[in-house]
Write a protein that holds these residues in place. Structure first.
Motif, PDB file in Angstrom:
ATOM      1  N   GLY A 116      65.781  16.444 -24.167  1.00  0.00           N
ATOM      2  CA  GLY A 116      64.995  17.341 -23.316  1.00  0.00           C
ATOM      3  C   GLY A 116      65.639  18.694 -23.082  1.00  0.00           C
ATOM      4  N   GLU A 117      66.887  18.887 -23.511  1.00  0.00           N
ATOM      5  CA  GLU A 117      67.589  20.151 -23.277  1.00  0.00           C
ATOM      6  C   GLU A 117      66.854  21.334 -23.898  1.00  0.00           C
ATOM      7  N   ASN A 118      66.288  21.146 -25.072  1.00  0.00           N
ATOM      8  CA  ASN A 118      65.628  22.250 -25.765  1.00  0.00           C
ATOM      9  C   ASN A 118      64.230  22.558 -25.231  1.00  0.00           C
ATOM     10  N   ASP A 119      63.755  21.784 -24.248  1.00  0.00           N
ATOM     11  CA  ASP A 119      62.405  21.985 -23.728  1.00  0.00           C
ATOM     12  C   ASP A 119      62.369  22.861 -22.482  1.00  0.00           C
ATOM     13  N   PHE A 136      62.698  33.885 -15.647  1.00  0.00           N
ATOM     14  CA  PHE A 136      63.971  33.466 -16.230  1.00  0.00           C
ATOM     15  C   PHE A 136      64.420  32.097 -15.731  1.00  0.00           C
ATOM     16  N   LEU A 137      63.565  31.395 -14.966  1.00  0.00           N
ATOM     17  CA  LEU A 137      63.927  30.063 -14.494  1.00  0.00           C
ATOM     18  C   LEU A 137      63.493  29.008 -15.507  1.00  0.00           C
ATOM     19  N   PRO A 138      64.265  27.950 -15.675  1.00  0.00           N
ATOM     20  CA  PRO A 138      63.887  26.898 -16.628  1.00  0.00           C
ATOM     21  C   PRO A 138      62.650  26.131 -16.152  1.00  0.00           C
ATOM     22  N   TYR A 139      61.896  25.640 -17.098  1.00  0.00           N
ATOM     23  CA  TYR A 139      60.781  24.769 -16.757  1.00  0.00           C
ATOM     24  C   TYR A 139      61.325  23.425 -16.262  1.00  0.00           C
ATOM     25  N   ALA A 140      60.549  22.780 -15.427  1.00  0.00           N
ATOM     26  CA  ALA A 140      60.951  21.471 -14.898  1.00  0.00           C
ATOM     27  C   ALA A 140      60.613  20.398 -15.930  1.00  0.00           C
ATOM     28  N   ARG A 141      61.555  20.112 -16.786  1.00  0.00           N
ATOM     29  CA  ARG A 141      61.399  19.090 -17.824  1.00  0.00           C
ATOM     30  C   ARG A 141      62.551  18.087 -17.701  1.00  0.00           C
ATOM     31  N   PRO A 142      62.286  16.800 -17.831  1.00  0.00           N
ATOM     32  CA  PRO A 142      63.361  15.805 -17.672  1.00  0.00           C
ATOM     33  C   PRO A 142      64.428  15.929 -18.756  1.00  0.00           C
ATOM     34  N   ILE A 143      65.681  15.798 -18.332  1.00  0.00           N
ATOM     35  CA  ILE A 143      66.826  15.806 -19.251  1.00  0.00           C
ATOM     36  C   ILE A 143      67.577  14.490 -19.060  1.00  0.00           C
ATOM     37  N   LYS A 187      63.036   6.302 -26.362  1.00  0.00           N
ATOM     38  CA  LYS A 187      63.095   6.048 -24.923  1.00  0.00           C
ATOM     39  C   LYS A 187      62.918   7.326 -24.110  1.00  0.00           C
ATOM     40  N   TYR A 188      63.242   8.463 -24.722  1.00  0.00           N
ATOM     41  CA  TYR A 188      63.295   9.702 -23.951  1.00  0.00           C
ATOM     42  C   TYR A 188      62.458  10.822 -24.564  1.00  0.00           C
ATOM     43  N   GLY A 189      61.275  10.449 -25.025  1.00  0.00           N
ATOM     44  CA  GLY A 189      60.264  11.448 -25.335  1.00  0.00           C
ATOM     45  C   GLY A 189      60.088  11.845 -26.774  1.00  0.00           C
ATOM     46  N   LEU A 190      60.853  11.286 -27.711  1.00  0.00           N
ATOM     47  CA  LEU A 190      60.708  11.647 -29.112  1.00  0.00           C
ATOM     48  C   LEU A 190      60.034  10.517 -29.878  1.00  0.00           C
ATOM     49  N   SER A 191      59.441  10.861 -31.005  1.00  0.00           N
ATOM     50  CA  SER A 191      58.743   9.859 -31.800  1.00  0.00           C
ATOM     51  C   SER A 191      59.717   9.113 -32.704  1.00  0.00           C
ATOM     52  N   GLU A 192      59.264   7.992 -33.217  1.00  0.00           N
ATOM     53  CA  GLU A 192      60.089   7.170 -34.094  1.00  0.00           C
ATOM     54  C   GLU A 192      60.445   7.908 -35.383  1.00  0.00           C
ATOM     55  N   THR A 193      59.567   8.817 -35.815  1.00  0.00           N
ATOM     56  CA  THR A 193      59.790   9.529 -37.077  1.00  0.00           C
ATOM     57  C   THR A 193      60.691  10.755 -36.909  1.00  0.00           C
ATOM     58  N   GLU A 194      61.017  11.103 -35.679  1.00  0.00           N
ATOM     59  CA  GLU A 194      61.852  12.277 -35.431  1.00  0.00           C
ATOM     60  C   GLU A 194      63.254  12.041 -35.994  1.00  0.00           C
ATOM     61  N   GLU A 195      63.759  13.053 -36.722  1.00  0.00           N
ATOM     62  CA  GLU A 195      65.088  12.951 -37.313  1.00  0.00           C
ATOM     63  C   GLU A 195      65.986  14.066 -36.782  1.00  0.00           C
ATOM     64  N   LEU A 196      67.266  13.769 -36.690  1.00  0.00           N
ATOM     65  CA  LEU A 196      68.253  14.730 -36.242  1.00  0.00           C
ATOM     66  C   LEU A 196      68.823  15.448 -37.469  1.00  0.00           C
TER      67      LEU A 196
END
Length: 361
Positions: free
Chosen positions: A253-256, A300-307, A349-358
């Motif tokens: 969630g850091e990049n969101d 300039f404030l970050p959006y409220a997104r879970p990290i 578990k934390y918002g990404l899909s199964e197909t997401e790759e690093l």
């Protein structure tokens, strides 16, 4: 005379009626709910943090320069003398204040997003550690909240472990800002500062390094999971030289938190950013978040997104004073495998899909 008294009585009666009407209106107005008050406190907590990191150092420097030309010049002279006397302190573990880590404002800061810390394995106080923090994002919110403040329970999850977070050495040359950074447990991302914590400060030290650095922040945007890591091996060499275990961590969630204007590789704007990064150590990102008055406005404030920051399994590292390049490459590969395992086991578990790759560049 009677006419004057009557007129005054009417005016007083009218004034009393106006005051009573105003009081009734005030009492009838809806008072802020506890939820509204919490939201305001969370917003103010994030605001003070952003302003501190963006403006505190520059404003303090300008103020001290201004005081030189006033009758308050001794303040600037005394502080300059203090900085000269205290110049090497950031390189020797800093000057952390436990009370600042427990500052209640950090709980509101945590709850704004919210930020959560997840432990997967124990860390023994008999060892020292280098924690690789990924990704960089724009302002490293997850790393700061988890490793510098006590709001997410790092001390309770990892008893006997003292966390530190590294940042640009230039930040410790800015007046007042350097004191703010050291009091929380930040130290320069230099060999001498990290080496001191890993060799001359006892055991139980965990030094968190945002390995991707400024180069990684240039590609930061929602939905992107790309890390600059393939040729970043200095932290592995230091771990080997001091026998510090390597621990991967990933902040989902850091990049969101912000929206960034990302310039394509080869464009003139990208080349300017890269040149500035090489000269100054940080990249001038063109980004925006939410405004102060409304979520829909830009600011300039970050959006409220879970990290959610997940701390992975330590990679055991032997102490080798002069490791060969082959040894560094081997333990670097082991660290990358551990990081990929951590990412793949937790991404759904934390918002990404199964197909997401690093992707690791």
């Amino acid at each position: 005379m009677k006419t004057i008294i009557a007129a005054c009585s009417q005016n007083l009666s009218g004034s009393r009626a106006s005051v009573q009407t105003a009081l009734r209106t005030l009492l009838a107005a809806p008072w802020p709910s506890q939820r509204d008050v919490r939201s305001w406190l969370q917003l103010l907590a994030v605001l003070q943090w952003v302003l501190s990191f963006l403006l505190l150092g520059t404003v303090s420097l300008l103020l001290l320069i201004y005081l030189v030309f006033t009758s308050f010049w001794p303040i600037s002279a005394l502080y300059l003398a203090w900085i000269i006397f205290d110049w090497d302190t950031p390189e020797k573990g800093g000057r952390r204040l436990p009370c600042l880590r427990r500052w209640p404002v950090w709980r509101h800061f945590r709850d704004y997003f919210p930020v959560k810390l997840v432990k997967t394995h124990d860390l023994s106080p008999s060892h020292n550690y280098i924690i690789g923090s990924h990704p960089h994002g724009i302002l490293c919110v997850g790393a700061f909240c988890n490793f510098i403040t006590g709001s997410t329970g790092f001390g309770e999850m990892f008893p006997g472990i003292r966390p530190f977070l590294t940042t640009l050495a230039g930040n410790f040359r800015l007046p007042v800002f350097r004191e703010y950074l050291m009091s929380g447990g930040l130290c320069p991302v230099t060999r001498s500062a990290i080496g001191y914590l890993l060799s001359k400060n006892g055991t139980g030290n965990a030094v968190a390094i945002v390995i991707g650095g400024a180069a990684e922040s240039l590609s930061c945007r929602p939905g992107v999971t790309t890390l600059i890591l393939k040729n970043r091996k200095g932290f592995v060499r230091m771990a080997l030289q001091h026998g510090a275990y390597l621990v991967p961590s990933f902040s989902f969630g850091e990049n969101d938190l912000f929206r960034q204007v990302v310039f394509e590789e080869g464009s003139w704007m990208r080349s300017i950013q890269q040149r500035f990064q090489k000269m100054m150590g940080f990249a001038p990102c063109v980004f925006y978040g939410r405004g102060l008055t409304s979520v829909r406005s830009r600011g300039f404030l970050p959006y409220a997104r879970p990290i959610t920051t997940v701390v992975g399994e330590p990679v055991m590292v032997p102490k080798i004073e002069d490791p060969s390049c082959e040894t560094v490459d081997m333990y670097h590969e082991m660290y990358v495998r551990s990081l990929l395992k951590l990412f793949n086991e937790n991404k759904t578990k934390y918002g990404l899909s199964e197909t997401e790759e690093l992707r690791i560049l």
